[in-house]
Design a protein around this motif. Structure first.
Motif, PDB file in Angstrom:
ATOM      1  N   LEU A   6      51.145  -5.868  -6.048  1.00 32.55           N
ATOM      2  CA  LEU A   6      50.765  -4.515  -5.795  1.00 32.55           C
ATOM      3  C   LEU A   6      52.233  -3.718  -6.241  1.00 32.55           C
ATOM      4  N   ARG A  10      52.268  -0.598  -8.833  1.00 33.92           N
ATOM      5  CA  ARG A  10      52.832   0.617  -8.528  1.00 33.92           C
ATOM      6  C   ARG A  10      53.742   0.895  -9.821  1.00 33.92           C
ATOM      7  N   ALA A 110      50.570  -0.459   9.173  1.00 32.52           N
ATOM      8  CA  ALA A 110      50.835  -0.889   7.862  1.00 32.52           C
ATOM      9  C   ALA A 110      49.569  -1.008   6.744  1.00 32.52           C
ATOM     10  N   GLN A 113      48.386   2.798   6.666  1.00 30.96           N
ATOM     11  CA  GLN A 113      49.233   3.749   5.792  1.00 30.96           C
ATOM     12  C   GLN A 113      49.102   3.217   4.383  1.00 30.96           C
ATOM     13  N   ARG A 114      48.739   2.070   4.249  1.00 30.96           N
ATOM     14  CA  ARG A 114      48.631   1.718   2.688  1.00 30.96           C
ATOM     15  C   ARG A 114      47.432   2.327   1.903  1.00 30.96           C
ATOM     16  N   GLN A 117      47.454   5.758   1.218  1.00 33.10           N
ATOM     17  CA  GLN A 117      48.473   6.032   0.085  1.00 33.10           C
ATOM     18  C   GLN A 117      47.337   5.838  -1.313  1.00 33.10           C
ATOM     19  N   ASP A 226      50.043 -10.164  -2.273  1.00 29.89           N
ATOM     20  CA  ASP A 226      51.097  -9.135  -1.722  1.00 29.89           C
ATOM     21  C   ASP A 226      50.749  -9.726  -0.005  1.00 29.89           C
ATOM     22  N   LEU A 228      51.277  -8.115   4.095  1.00 30.11           N
ATOM     23  CA  LEU A 228      51.759  -6.746   4.926  1.00 30.11           C
ATOM     24  C   LEU A 228      51.660  -7.450   6.265  1.00 30.11           C
TER      25      LEU A 228
END
Length: 230
Positions: A6, A10, A110, A113-114, A117, A226, A228
């Motif tokens: 990720l 980004r 977490a 929020q991800r 986004q 990834d 979290l």
């Protein structure tokens, strides 16, 4: 230090401004810290003195411990809704959701929020869960998700029969993602998926950006993804 999937994405987005087409998000013990279909059952059972909610849930986990598959244990559990009016169970689901979201620690912050986004950048958010619609629809409404892929219960004349039309465990998830991709025209290799259990590998293997939530399942320790917090 090498970038995670990720982080790389980004960086690419900074240049291309292309969002992830879709993020497929497991719900139970990933997005939220409950197992939603068990939590809803316990909430509903409180209204019926003759129903031993905690005892039934203990039996469910005992069957799992004895080797019953996740798919079969779900089928066993969902039979408990036989004879209940669908509209009424959905009303209970909305009341359960209202009560649970008022409780501290219900959501995994977490993950929430991800996905917020991602949604703000144009990503479709798709809940993928072995839970059922009465528990998931209120969450989907609250989070404004784009779709829900979940266990489907058989309904006859507005009432649950206790039978399961389709589970959403393991390989069921990968089949559901393929159908969704075919219907929407998205490229799964450009998508993300969030999960916490090795049964989610069937979903992870289809996408370019898997995200493992927490570290409770040691079978995922070496899976390239990834991470979290759980």
């Amino acid at each position: 230090m090498s970038r995670g999937p990720l982080e790389t994405l980004r960086a690419q987005q900074t240049t291309t401004r292309l969002p992830i087409p879709a993020a497929f998000v497991d719900v139970d013990e990933t997005l939220v810290r409950d197992i939603t279909f068990l939590s809803l059952f316990a909430f509903d059972a409180e209204r019926f003195p003759e129903v031993d909610g905690p005892g039934t849930i203990r039996e469910f986990f005992a069957l799992r411990a004895q080797g019953m598959s996740r798919s079969d244990s779900h089928r066993w559990f969902y039979r408990l809704w036989a004879g209940r009016e669908v509209a009424e169970v959905h009303r209970v689901g909305r009341a359960w959701c209202t009560a649970r979201i008022a409780t501290a620690g219900f959501f995994n912050p977490a993950v929430r929020q991800r996905i917020q986004q991602l949604a703000s950048s144009g990503t479709r958010i798709v809940l993928v869960s072995g839970s059922f619609d009465a528990a998931l629809r209120p969450l989907a409404t609250l989070l404004r998700t784009d779709a829900v892929l979940c266990t489907v219960l058989e309904v006859h004349n507005g009432f649950y029969t206790g039978e399961v039309v389709e589970t959403m465990v393991g390989a069921d998830k990968s089949a559901a993602l393929r159908r969704y991709a075919a219907q929407t025209g998205i490229d799964l290799s450009a998508c993300a998926a969030f999960g916490d259990h090795h049964s989610d590998i069937a979903m992870f293997d289809l996408v370019g950006h898997p995200v493992i939530v927490g570290n409770a399942d040691r079978a995922l320790d070496d899976y390239p993804a990834d991470r979290l917090p759980g």
